[in-house]
Design a protein around this motif. Structure first.
Motif: not given
Length: 333
Positions: A25-32
């Motif tokens: 839940w973040n505008p810039k998601l880390p890769a899975e």
């Protein structure tokens, strides 16, 4: 890493937990794959109680956090029995309104969570926010769902002493999740709730223990906050309040440096010294930062060091509230 333990929902867990919200839940998601490595780093360092929610996802992907946890356990099934899951729900995903008295909504939501998780059970389920209804009615509903086998134990979130005492007449409460940090302890309701829980032996999940990144200087100015970031709406991060609050961090930096630890470790260790039942839940996607955070569980303070911190807290007035005005009405009921 060996860290102090506490019992939650009948399980022994590390005194520093792990908050997974910002992974999905973040505008810039880390890769899975980055998130999976971070989650494993937390578990391996001793953080064996995790905080998640049915709505921790960007628009259109509400169950993203639950799916991430499920994907982690698919890759590392040997961790299923080591982790205690605390999951919040009871929120309409379209407008974030509370649904805590709608048993059909809750039943459908929890069944969806269980479907995603597979054979990993929900250890604790709690409502993210209390609806406008009698506490007794709300918790009788949760007991009904618990008896249906949808989760093991009932938790609480953003609940103050008066509401908790009413809820305890209906059912045991496994844990209460509230914001506890050097920034927030000046709130009388938070302080009262921590002290009450300590006497009762009730675990407290301490979210935003690092002041949403403020205490670790994640941002140098309000403009550094990414577009779409929730903190752009938080008064504490706005305008002059931001720069006044940096003076708070300046002093904490001094105290931490004198002790030979980071300011983040100081903040987390201080929460642990507040009460034997506090469990800070910092979140990060950086394995090194995660290990650094969790190692704070073994930091000890002298009485003089604690007095220095407490004296400073008594003098400094944090500028700005921790949520926008309207949202404050839903907190610490």
């Amino acid at each position: 890493m060996s860290i102090p333990q506490i019992t939650v929902a009948g399980n022994q867990v590390g005194r520093i937990g792990y908050g997974l919200m910002q992974l999905t839940w973040n505008p810039k998601l880390p890769a899975e794959e980055v998130s999976i490595k971070a989650i494993k780093a937390a578990a391996d360092a001793g953080s064996t109680i995790w905080s998640s929610a049915a709505f921790y996802g960007n628009p259109g992907d509400n169950f993203a956090n639950i799916q991430l946890i499920a994907n982690f356990f698919k890759k590392y099934p040997e961790y299923k029995d080591k982790i205690t899951l605390v999951i919040k729900g009871g929120v309409d995903y379209q407008n974030l309104s509370t649904k805590g008295t709608d048993l059909d909504f809750l039943r459908t939501e929890i069944k969806k969570i269980k479907e995603i998780l597979g054979d990993k059970e929900i250890d604790v389920f709690n409502l993210a926010r209390l609806p406008e209804a009698p506490i007794e009615e709300i918790f009788k509903g949760l007991v009904t769902l618990q008896k249906e086998g949808l989760f093991r134990e009932i938790g609480a979130s953003e609940m103050g002493v008066e509401s908790l005492e009413k809820a305890l007449k209906i059912t045991p409460i496994a844990i209460n999740e509230i914001e506890v940090s050097l920034f927030s302890i000046s709130d009388p309701k938070i302080k009262e709730t921590v002290e009450w829980a300590s006497k009762k032996g009730m675990p407290i999940f301490c979210y935003s223990p690092l002041g949403r990144g403020f205490l670790t200087r994640a941002f140098k100015s309000p403009e550094d906050l990414p577009e779409g970031d929730f903190r752009r709406m938080v008064p504490r991060f706005q305008g002059e309040a931001f720069y006044e609050n940096l003076k708070f961090v300046d002093k904490l930096d001094e105290i931490a440096k004198a002790k030979g630890i980071t300011t983040g470790q100081l903040a987390l260790a201080w929460i642990l010294h507040l009460s034997p039942t506090t469990i800070p839940i910092p979140g990060s996607s950086n394995p090194d930062r995660i290990k650094e955070n969790i190692s704070a569980a073994n930091v000890k303070f002298s009485s003089d060091e604690l007095k220095t911190i407490d004296d400073f807290l008594a003098k400094f007035e944090v500028q700005g509230t921790r949520y926008p005005g309207a949202a404050l009405t839903q907190l610490m009921k």
